[in-house]
Design a protein around this motif. Structure first.
Motif, PDB file in Angstrom:
ATOM      1  N   TRP A 133       0.846  -1.195   0.000  1.00  0.00           N
ATOM      2  CA  TRP A 133       0.000   0.000   0.000  1.00  0.00           C
ATOM      3  C   TRP A 133       0.883   1.247   0.000  1.00  0.00           C
ATOM      4  N   GLU A 134       0.503   2.241  -0.762  1.00  0.00           N
ATOM      5  CA  GLU A 134       1.288   3.464  -0.870  1.00  0.00           C
ATOM      6  C   GLU A 134       1.185   4.271   0.420  1.00  0.00           C
ATOM      7  N   THR A 135       2.316   4.734   0.899  1.00  0.00           N
ATOM      8  CA  THR A 135       2.344   5.538   2.112  1.00  0.00           C
ATOM      9  C   THR A 135       2.364   7.008   1.751  1.00  0.00           C
ATOM     10  N   ARG A 136       1.434   7.768   2.317  1.00  0.00           N
ATOM     11  CA  ARG A 136       1.383   9.201   2.091  1.00  0.00           C
ATOM     12  C   ARG A 136       2.000   9.892   3.290  1.00  0.00           C
ATOM     13  N   PRO A 137       2.989  10.766   3.070  1.00  0.00           N
ATOM     14  CA  PRO A 137       3.657  11.418   4.194  1.00  0.00           C
ATOM     15  C   PRO A 137       2.716  12.329   4.973  1.00  0.00           C
ATOM     16  N   VAL A 138       2.822  12.271   6.302  1.00  0.00           N
ATOM     17  CA  VAL A 138       2.047  13.152   7.165  1.00  0.00           C
ATOM     18  C   VAL A 138       3.034  13.960   7.995  1.00  0.00           C
ATOM     19  N   SER A 139       2.907  15.281   7.956  1.00  0.00           N
ATOM     20  CA  SER A 139       3.849  16.143   8.656  1.00  0.00           C
ATOM     21  C   SER A 139       3.607  16.084  10.153  1.00  0.00           C
ATOM     22  N   ALA A 140       4.511  16.714  10.914  1.00  0.00           N
ATOM     23  CA  ALA A 140       4.363  16.753  12.362  1.00  0.00           C
ATOM     24  C   ALA A 140       3.088  17.502  12.749  1.00  0.00           C
ATOM     25  N   PHE A 141       2.668  18.426  11.877  1.00  0.00           N
ATOM     26  CA  PHE A 141       1.421  19.149  12.078  1.00  0.00           C
ATOM     27  C   PHE A 141       0.433  18.622  11.051  1.00  0.00           C
ATOM     28  N   PRO A 142      -0.444  17.715  11.441  1.00  0.00           N
ATOM     29  CA  PRO A 142      -1.327  17.051  10.476  1.00  0.00           C
ATOM     30  C   PRO A 142      -2.247  18.041   9.771  1.00  0.00           C
ATOM     31  N   GLN A 143      -2.530  17.729   8.524  1.00  0.00           N
ATOM     32  CA  GLN A 143      -3.455  18.549   7.765  1.00  0.00           C
ATOM     33  C   GLN A 143      -4.852  18.411   8.355  1.00  0.00           C
ATOM     34  N   GLN A 161     -14.152  14.310  -7.371  1.00  0.00           N
ATOM     35  CA  GLN A 161     -12.754  14.525  -7.014  1.00  0.00           C
ATOM     36  C   GLN A 161     -11.871  13.361  -7.480  1.00  0.00           C
ATOM     37  N   GLY A 162     -12.024  12.996  -8.761  1.00  0.00           N
ATOM     38  CA  GLY A 162     -11.225  11.886  -9.272  1.00  0.00           C
ATOM     39  C   GLY A 162     -11.587  10.568  -8.643  1.00  0.00           C
ATOM     40  N   GLN A 163     -12.812  10.472  -8.109  1.00  0.00           N
ATOM     41  CA  GLN A 163     -13.333   9.266  -7.458  1.00  0.00           C
ATOM     42  C   GLN A 163     -12.509   8.866  -6.235  1.00  0.00           C
ATOM     43  N   GLU A 164     -11.922   9.846  -5.566  1.00  0.00           N
ATOM     44  CA  GLU A 164     -11.190   9.558  -4.333  1.00  0.00           C
ATOM     45  C   GLU A 164     -12.159   9.205  -3.219  1.00  0.00           C
ATOM     46  N   GLN A 165     -11.688   8.363  -2.299  1.00  0.00           N
ATOM     47  CA  GLN A 165     -12.522   7.896  -1.194  1.00  0.00           C
ATOM     48  C   GLN A 165     -11.821   8.183   0.124  1.00  0.00           C
ATOM     49  N   ARG A 209     -11.910  10.573  14.395  1.00  0.00           N
ATOM     50  CA  ARG A 209     -11.527  11.938  13.993  1.00  0.00           C
ATOM     51  C   ARG A 209     -10.298  11.992  13.087  1.00  0.00           C
ATOM     52  N   LYS A 210      -9.718  10.860  12.744  1.00  0.00           N
ATOM     53  CA  LYS A 210      -8.597  10.840  11.805  1.00  0.00           C
ATOM     54  C   LYS A 210      -9.125  10.556  10.402  1.00  0.00           C
ATOM     55  N   VAL A 211      -8.526  11.217   9.418  1.00  0.00           N
ATOM     56  CA  VAL A 211      -8.993  11.121   8.038  1.00  0.00           C
ATOM     57  C   VAL A 211      -8.061  10.201   7.250  1.00  0.00           C
ATOM     58  N   TYR A 212      -8.669   9.226   6.547  1.00  0.00           N
ATOM     59  CA  TYR A 212      -7.898   8.243   5.781  1.00  0.00           C
ATOM     60  C   TYR A 212      -8.321   8.257   4.313  1.00  0.00           C
ATOM     61  N   ASP A 213      -7.335   8.135   3.443  1.00  0.00           N
ATOM     62  CA  ASP A 213      -7.603   8.004   2.012  1.00  0.00           C
ATOM     63  C   ASP A 213      -7.539   6.514   1.669  1.00  0.00           C
ATOM     64  N   VAL A 214      -8.693   5.922   1.378  1.00  0.00           N
ATOM     65  CA  VAL A 214      -8.765   4.479   1.108  1.00  0.00           C
ATOM     66  C   VAL A 214      -9.017   4.207  -0.377  1.00  0.00           C
ATOM     67  N   SER A 215      -8.722   5.194  -1.215  1.00  0.00           N
ATOM     68  CA  SER A 215      -9.025   5.076  -2.651  1.00  0.00           C
ATOM     69  C   SER A 215      -8.399   3.831  -3.261  1.00  0.00           C
ATOM     70  N   ARG A 216      -7.134   3.599  -3.013  1.00  0.00           N
ATOM     71  CA  ARG A 216      -6.441   2.436  -3.571  1.00  0.00           C
ATOM     72  C   ARG A 216      -6.596   1.203  -2.677  1.00  0.00           C
ATOM     73  N   PHE A 217      -6.596   1.434  -1.384  1.00  0.00           N
ATOM     74  CA  PHE A 217      -6.671   0.314  -0.453  1.00  0.00           C
ATOM     75  C   PHE A 217      -8.000  -0.430  -0.559  1.00  0.00           C
ATOM     76  N   SER A 218      -9.065   0.243  -0.957  1.00  0.00           N
ATOM     77  CA  SER A 218     -10.380  -0.393  -0.991  1.00  0.00           C
ATOM     78  C   SER A 218     -10.375  -1.649  -1.852  1.00  0.00           C
ATOM     79  N   LYS A 219      -9.569  -1.657  -2.918  1.00  0.00           N
ATOM     80  CA  LYS A 219      -9.507  -2.822  -3.798  1.00  0.00           C
ATOM     81  C   LYS A 219      -8.775  -4.001  -3.144  1.00  0.00           C
ATOM     82  N   GLN A 220      -7.980  -3.705  -2.104  1.00  0.00           N
ATOM     83  CA  GLN A 220      -7.239  -4.759  -1.417  1.00  0.00           C
ATOM     84  C   GLN A 220      -7.845  -5.095  -0.064  1.00  0.00           C
ATOM     85  N   HIS A 221      -8.913  -4.432   0.283  1.00  0.00           N
ATOM     86  CA  HIS A 221      -9.530  -4.619   1.590  1.00  0.00           C
ATOM     87  C   HIS A 221      -9.989  -6.062   1.759  1.00  0.00           C
ATOM     88  N   PRO A 222      -9.556  -6.765   2.809  1.00  0.00           N
ATOM     89  CA  PRO A 222      -9.917  -8.180   2.987  1.00  0.00           C
ATOM     90  C   PRO A 222     -11.419  -8.421   3.070  1.00  0.00           C
TER      91      PRO A 222
END
Length: 402
Positions: A1-11, A26-30, A36-49
């Motif tokens: 799974w692709e790792t997206r960098p998160v800074s010390a001060f989260p977006q 939005q490009g079919q992003e999910q 309260r944490k936000v996750y991008d599961v756009s690519r992971f959804s296809k690998q979700h068990p």
């Protein structure tokens, strides 16, 4: 799974920004929110068990309680979530959409913590061993009766009766929810034996569909159990009127309460011709399928059916489910799915504990003014037909005058 960098001060994100990332824009992003944490599961959804669609159904929404309900080993799953983290809800963004919902969900989460401390999410191995043993005895008895007494009418019907008993289906349902063993892999392994080998159906197919049903029960386009609509049935007031106004008439829906049983026959047997030619082969399958459909639908079809309104987890499950009164026969006949409310709120809970948690759930409902519906078995069956009749009448009215 692709790792997206998160800074010390989260977006930081607002709900308005999150909701538009629902897989349709939005490009079919999910994106989804958990604690309260936000996750991008756009690519992971296809690998979700658990299947790609079940996680996609919560895109643009809060998935906290669904995440907790579906995953027993949360510490393990959260390790995988780290690579999907893109930020958090902004401090001024509410965790819940209203004070009423906040109170309900806070009380529900306290209830779940209490249930975990009481050990009600842990399986009783002796109970499930006896369940597995008795279904094997029933299955073996069906063949022994025919083998010993021959294929004359009486032994054949007795064998059919033993073979039709759907306890194996209820047991594989337990395994699919990982409620028989504490470790998911053992549940999956035995489920393959029961449903793949003994029943001749793929476990992965069943799990993929059933997980979606639990994630968004009675929600059109998200609950696969409603995929029969509108080719066979018109379900719910909203969708029935929508069909009628569009002048859609795939079936005479105003008679659907009458052809309900016939459609079960056609769907599960593949047509009248095959039924006549292979009566001995298909009769057990038809009887078992009919049993399954009446039991599985008595808790849902009479309840609210509509598009996904992004309700909280508790409201979603309570508005889509109802119970059937407890008795030894009802518990056995339905595989404890007479406790459908508890099963949907706690899908990984072993079924032998439903009756213990039921009074606690009812207390929660009473506190928040939510109806806790429980019926007799016969009333639940009749309500299926009443609901189909009402929906058909809504369709006809909109079709003629809409």
């Amino acid at each position: 799974w692709e790792t997206r960098p998160v800074s010390a001060f989260p977006q930081l994100f607002t709900w308005e920004e999150i909701r538009i990332h629902n897989g349709r824009g939005q490009g079919q992003e999910q994106w989804l929110v958990i604690d309260r944490k936000v996750y991008d599961v756009s690519r992971f959804s296809k690998q979700h068990p658990g299947g790609s669609r079940v996680i996609s159904h919560y895109a643009g929404q809060d998935a906290t309680d669904a995440f907790v309900a579906f995953h027993n080993d949360k510490s393990l799953v959260k390790k995988y979530l780290k690579s999907l983290l893109i930020g958090e809800l902004a401090p001024d963004q509410p965790s819940f959409e209203s004070n009423k919902k906040k109170s309900l969900l806070e009380d529900f989460r306290e209830l779940r913590c209490a249930i975990e401390k009481m050990g009600l999410l842990k399986p009783n191995y002796a109970f499930f061993f006896l369940i597995f043993l008795h279904l094997l005895v029933l299955d073996a008895a069906s063949w022994l009766v025919v083998w010993y007494f021959g294929i004359s009418l009486a032994p054949f019907l007795v064998g059919i009766a033993f073979f039709t008993v759907i306890q194996m289906g209820w047991f594989q349902h337990d395994l699919g929810h990982c409620s028989v063993f504490r470790k998911p892999k053992w549940n999956r392994l035995l489920q393959i034996v029961v449903i793949n080998v003994l029943k001749g159906l793929p476990a992965s197919w069943w799990n993929h569909l059933h997980n979606q049903h639990h994630a968004k029960p009675n929600c059109f386009r998200k609950d696969p159990d409603l995929n029969m609509h509108p080719l066979l049935f018109s379900l719910g007031k909203t969708l029935s009127m929508e069909l009628g106004k569009k002048k859609k008439k795939f079936m005479p829906y105003n008679y659907q309460h009458k052809y309900f049983i016939c459609d079960i026959l056609l769907v599960h047997l593949g047509g009248i011709r095959d039924t006549i030619k292979c009566f001995c082969v298909y009769l057990p399958r038809y009887l078992e399928s009919t049993w399954f459909i009446w039991v599985s639908q008595m808790n849902h079809i009479p309840m609210d059916i509509d598009y996904d309104k992004n309700k909280d987890w508790v409201s979603t499950q309570l508005h889509a489910t109802c119970n059937v009164n407890q008795s030894l026969f009802n518990d056995w006949f339905t595989g404890h799915l007479n406790f459908q409310i508890e099963h949907h709120l706690f899908p990984t809970m072993p079924r032998h504990n439903y009756w213990k948690v039921a009074p606690l759930v009812k207390g929660l409902c009473d506190k928040h003014g939510i109806e806790y519906k429980s019926k007799t078995l016969l009333t639940a069956f009749v309500d299926i037909l009443h609901s189909l009749k009402d929906s058909g009448e809504h369709w006809l009215e909109a079709y003629l005058h809409g």
